[in-house]
Each structure stands twice: as structure tokens, then as C-alpha cells.
Design a protein around this motif. Structure first.
Motif, PDB file in Angstrom:
ATOM      1  N   LYS A 173       0.822  -1.214   0.000  1.00 38.66           N
ATOM      2  CA  LYS A 173       0.000   0.000   0.000  1.00 38.66           C
ATOM      3  C   LYS A 173       0.855   1.263   0.000  1.00 38.66           C
ATOM      4  CE  LYS A 173      -3.736  -2.386   0.098  1.00 38.66           C
ATOM      5  NZ  LYS A 173      -4.497  -2.552  -1.170  1.00 38.66           N
ATOM      6  N   ASP A 174       2.171   1.109   0.183  1.00 40.50           N
ATOM      7  CA  ASP A 174       3.093   2.242   0.208  1.00 40.50           C
ATOM      8  C   ASP A 174       3.448   2.612  -1.235  1.00 40.50           C
ATOM      9  OD1 ASP A 174       5.330   3.920   0.314  1.00 40.50           O
ATOM     10  OD2 ASP A 174       6.085   3.001   2.144  1.00 40.50           O
ATOM     11  N   GLU A 175       2.895   3.722  -1.720  1.00 42.26           N
ATOM     12  CA  GLU A 175       3.077   4.107  -3.122  1.00 42.26           C
ATOM     13  C   GLU A 175       4.539   4.365  -3.464  1.00 42.26           C
ATOM     14  OE1 GLU A 175       0.552   7.296  -4.237  1.00 42.26           O
ATOM     15  OE2 GLU A 175      -1.312   6.229  -3.744  1.00 42.26           O
ATOM     16  N   HIS A 176       5.282   4.957  -2.525  1.00 46.63           N
ATOM     17  CA  HIS A 176       6.700   5.221  -2.795  1.00 46.63           C
ATOM     18  C   HIS A 176       7.469   3.915  -2.947  1.00 46.63           C
ATOM     19  CE1 HIS A 176      10.741   6.835  -2.614  1.00 46.63           C
ATOM     20  NE2 HIS A 176      11.016   6.025  -1.589  1.00 46.63           N
ATOM     21  N   ALA A 177       7.230   2.971  -2.036  1.00 44.74           N
ATOM     22  CA  ALA A 177       7.942   1.690  -2.089  1.00 44.74           C
ATOM     23  C   ALA A 177       7.642   0.947  -3.383  1.00 44.74           C
ATOM     24  CB  ALA A 177       7.560   0.831  -0.883  1.00 44.74           C
TER      25      ALA A 177
END
Length: 416
Positions: free
Chosen positions: A215-219
């Protein structure tokens, strides 16, 4: 050879489970060193195939390959398999039938001998039926993916499907390599860090942290830097599935179940047409591996009998898919009645209740540590409906999913 066959045995058995193509290893004395094929009529088949190995060696010395199309109804592929400098084995893929056998064709197959009608029925169900081009494609896939050696071209225009398939893969790999070369060192360090976390979460069974990672867009942007390229995303996804399989095996899960799950999701990648679908495949696969690692350590018990622990392992490996008592008993080769009684006696729970407890415990993690909706959680854990999920959750916890999530949020506030 023993060491080498033991290393690839589980690969070959998984391959046979999916493709149903027999595989035979013959040593230098033309005895079978290994085969993944076994039916009631195997002796008749063996006596037919051993001369093929002998004739192949005589014709090709100690190296080479041969696609045997002498019989219009049966195909074989023979090649040499080297172990060290001076030890060579003959491997045969087949037989593969070109048509479904009928009474008029059976005598022409060459390996039917004096088979009874029941033996013919068993063999006809055990051997695959395919065309020459499809068999060449299977040979190419087998050599490239299972044995990991360069497949032959067969010097045939009919192999265009294989050439096109692997040309496109080569293009994707080339694009991925060019993409990686353009990254600076800090980006590569970040990719390695995230991949390490990905493996740690699976090994330790941290399913909720995996949900958070995806759910972490950056990751996700770091892991999949070129979302517009389906080919690039597939390459990265394949790498992640491999890392997930290795991490799961390192946590103590058996090789066969790890490879089966890996194969299942690798096959899905071939049909994925967008970054979103590819990402979902990797996420679901990773979470299944992590759940398996977590639950295997938590629920098996040295005090239980080996049969009960095997039953627990089978249930965990299949989650969130549904599994019934009869299927479990068949896999474990005991009666359903005996398995049910043994499981209940040793765990104090019925198999149905145990499976519900597993799914409810996973739901607790998701409710407390993710923002997934109740419907999404219900679907992920394979409940037939959200209302049924609510009912089972309330029965097991005395709380509705909403009440449980609210209390979990309150506890986080107090702890901070």
C-alpha cells in the motif's frame, strides 16, 4: 547422479503434475536412474523406452539430442545429460501421443504389448495428447526452465511460436537491464533494502507488514520503476516471486509446496496485461507464503502425532482456498472418519473450526493493521460473503469486525 536427481526431483515431479509428460533418466548401463512416471502399465512402457535410450547413445555417441517422430502416433525427445566430465546420462521426455488412442490405433503405438483393457485405459489417461509444434514448445520450456540449459532450435520453421515467445522475453530482459543500468547507486540501495524487507516479512510471517508494503506508493514505485511497461513489470514480478519462494523455504516450509505455489502465480503472470494486475499477483502470492510461514510455526505442535501435524500443514498450505475433510483424508491416505477423530482428540477442535479460527485470526491482523474494507478482507480470506464473514467473526470473538477495528484503533491511541 543421485545428488543431481535429488536436487531437481521436486522440479521434475511438479512439471509432471502440471504437464503429465513422463521423464526418464537412464544411466550408462541403460538402467532407470530416475523417472517421475508411474502407472499400472509402467513395465510395458519401460521395456519399450529402454531400447530408445540404447539406440540414441549408439547414434549420437555421448552428446546430442533427437526428436523421435518415427511413429505417427507417438513422439519422444531424447538428449544427453552430462554430470561432470566423464559421466553422461540419457534423458527421455515422453511418450507423448499425437491422437487419443482407439482400439484400431492401440496396436500401432509400439508399447502396448499384451495390455489388458484396464491397463490401456490407465495409460490413455496418463499420457498427454498434443501436436508436434506444441510438443516442441514443451521441450523448449522444459530445457530452459527446469533443466536450465539452452534449448535446440530443431531447425524447423514450425518452431516460430517458440522463437517468437523467447524473442519477446529476450527483448523484455534487455529492456530491464537497460533500465537498471540507468539507476544511480542510491536507487539500487533502496531497491535492495525493500527486497530484503520483502523476504524478511515472508520468512517471519509478517502478513500485515506485507499489506502495508504494497500500500506504500513510494515503495511500489521504487520496486516497479516503469509501470507503463508490462514487460518490465513482469520481469520484476518474476524476481519477487523467486525471492518469496526462497524466503518461504528458508522459514522451514517444504520445497514441493513452495514450488507449487510459485508455479501457480508464475503462470498467472503470463496472462497479466497491466501493472495493477501484476502487482496484485505478487502481493497475493507473497501474503500466502507469509501466512504459511506464520501459521506453520504457530499451529503445529511437537506433542501432536505426525498425522495431525501433516493435516495442519495441508490446511495452512491451502489457505485461503477451501478444503474439505474428504480431500484431506485422501491426500493423507487415511479414512476421513479416523482423521476427524484423531484431529479432534489431539487439538480439541474440529477441522472445520480450526480452519475458521485460522481465517478469523488472519482477519484480526488485517482489521488492526490495514485499511482494507470489510468486503476486501472477506474476499481475501475466501468467505462466501461479507455477511457470513461478519457472522463467523462475531461467533469467534463476540465482536463485529467494525467493533474489533475500533477497539484496535483505541488501543493504538492509548499506547502512543
Amino acid at each position: 547422479m543421485q545428488t543431481n536427481t535429488s536436487l531437481i526431483k521436486w522440479k521434475l515431479e511438479s512439471y509432471y503434475e502440471e504437464k503429465k509428460i513422463p521423464i526418464w533418466f537412464f544411466d550408462q548401463n541403460f538402467d532407470v536412474a530416475y523417472t517421475n512416471f508411474s502407472t499400472a502399465a509402467i513395465l510395458n512402457l519401460f521395456e519399450c523406452i529402454r531400447p530408445l535410450a540404447r539406440n540414441f547413445v549408439l547414434a549420437h555417441s555421448i552428446e546430442g539430442y533427437h526428436l523421435n517422430l518415427d511413429n505417427p502416433y507417438v513422439m519422444y525427445f531424447e538428449f544427453s545429460y552430462s554430470v561432470g566430465k566423464h559421466v553422461n546420462y540419457t534423458m527421455i521426455l515422453g511418450p507423448v501421443l499425437t491422437v487419443s488412442p482407439t482400439e484400431s490405433i492401440w496396436p500401432e503405438l509400439g508399447f502396448t504389448g499384451n495390455l489388458f483393457a484396464e491397463q490401456k485405459r490407465i495409460l490413455s489417461r496418463a499420457l498427454p495428447v498434443m501436436g508436434i509444434s506444441d510438443f516442441k514448445l514443451e521441450i523448449t520450456n522444459f530445457l530452459k526452465q527446469v533443466i536450465e540449459i539452452t534449448p535446440p532450435s530443431f531447425e524447423s520453421d514450425n518452431l516460430s511460436t517458440v522463437i517468437n515467445k523467447y524473442s519477446s522475453v529476450a527483448d523484455e530482459i534487455s529492456a530491464a537491464e537497460s533500465e537498471l543500468a540507468s539507476f544511480d547507486a542510491s536507487i539500487i540501495d533502496e531497491i535492495c533494502r525493500l527486497e530484503d524487507l520483502f523476504q524478511i516479512y515472508i520468512t517471519n510471517g509478517n502478513t500485515y507488514q506485507l499489506y502495508s508494503l504494497f500500500k506504500d506508493e513510494h515503495a511500489i514505485s521504487v520496486i516497479f520503476p516503469n509501470k507503463a511497461s508490462v514487460g518490465s513489470c513482469r520481469i520484476k514480478a518474476a524476481e519477487l516471486l523467486t525471492l518469496a519462494r526462497i524466503a518461504s523455504h528458508d522459514s522451514g516450509n517444504d520445497s514441493a509446496s513452495c514450488y507449487t505455489r510459485y508455479n501457480k502465480y508464475s503462470a498467472q503472470l503470463l496472462n497479466a496485461k497491466s501493472f495493477e494486475s501484476i502487482s496484485k499477483i505478487v502481493e497475493k502470492c507473497a501474503i500466502e507464503f507469509a501466512r504459511n510461514s506464520h501459521d506453520m510455526n504457530k499451529y503445529t505442535n511437537e506433542a501432536y502425532s505426525p498425522m495431525t501435524n501433516k493435516c495442519i500443514q495441508r490446511i495452512i498450505e491451502r489457505l485461503p482456498d477451501k478444503v474439505c475433510l474428504d480431500e484431506l483424508a485422501k491426500e493423507l491416505h487415511i479414512s476421513a472418519k479416523y482423521l476427524s477423530a484423531l484431529f479432534n482428540k489431539e487439538t480439541g477442535s474440529s477441522i472445520t473450526d480450526f480452519m475458521q479460527d485460522l481465517r478469523v485470526n488472519e482477519a484480526k491482523h488485517l482489521l488492526a493493521n490495514t485499511e482494507l474494507s470489510y468486503l476486501e478482507i472477506s474476499t481475501l480470506l475466501n468467505f462466501s460473503s461479507q455477511s457470513y464473514f461478519n457472522c463467523i467473526f462475531k461467533k469467534k470473538t463476540d465482536l463485529t469486525p467494525k467493533e474489533f477495528r475500533e477497539r484496535a484503533a483505541q488501543r493504538r491511541v492509548l499506547s502512543n
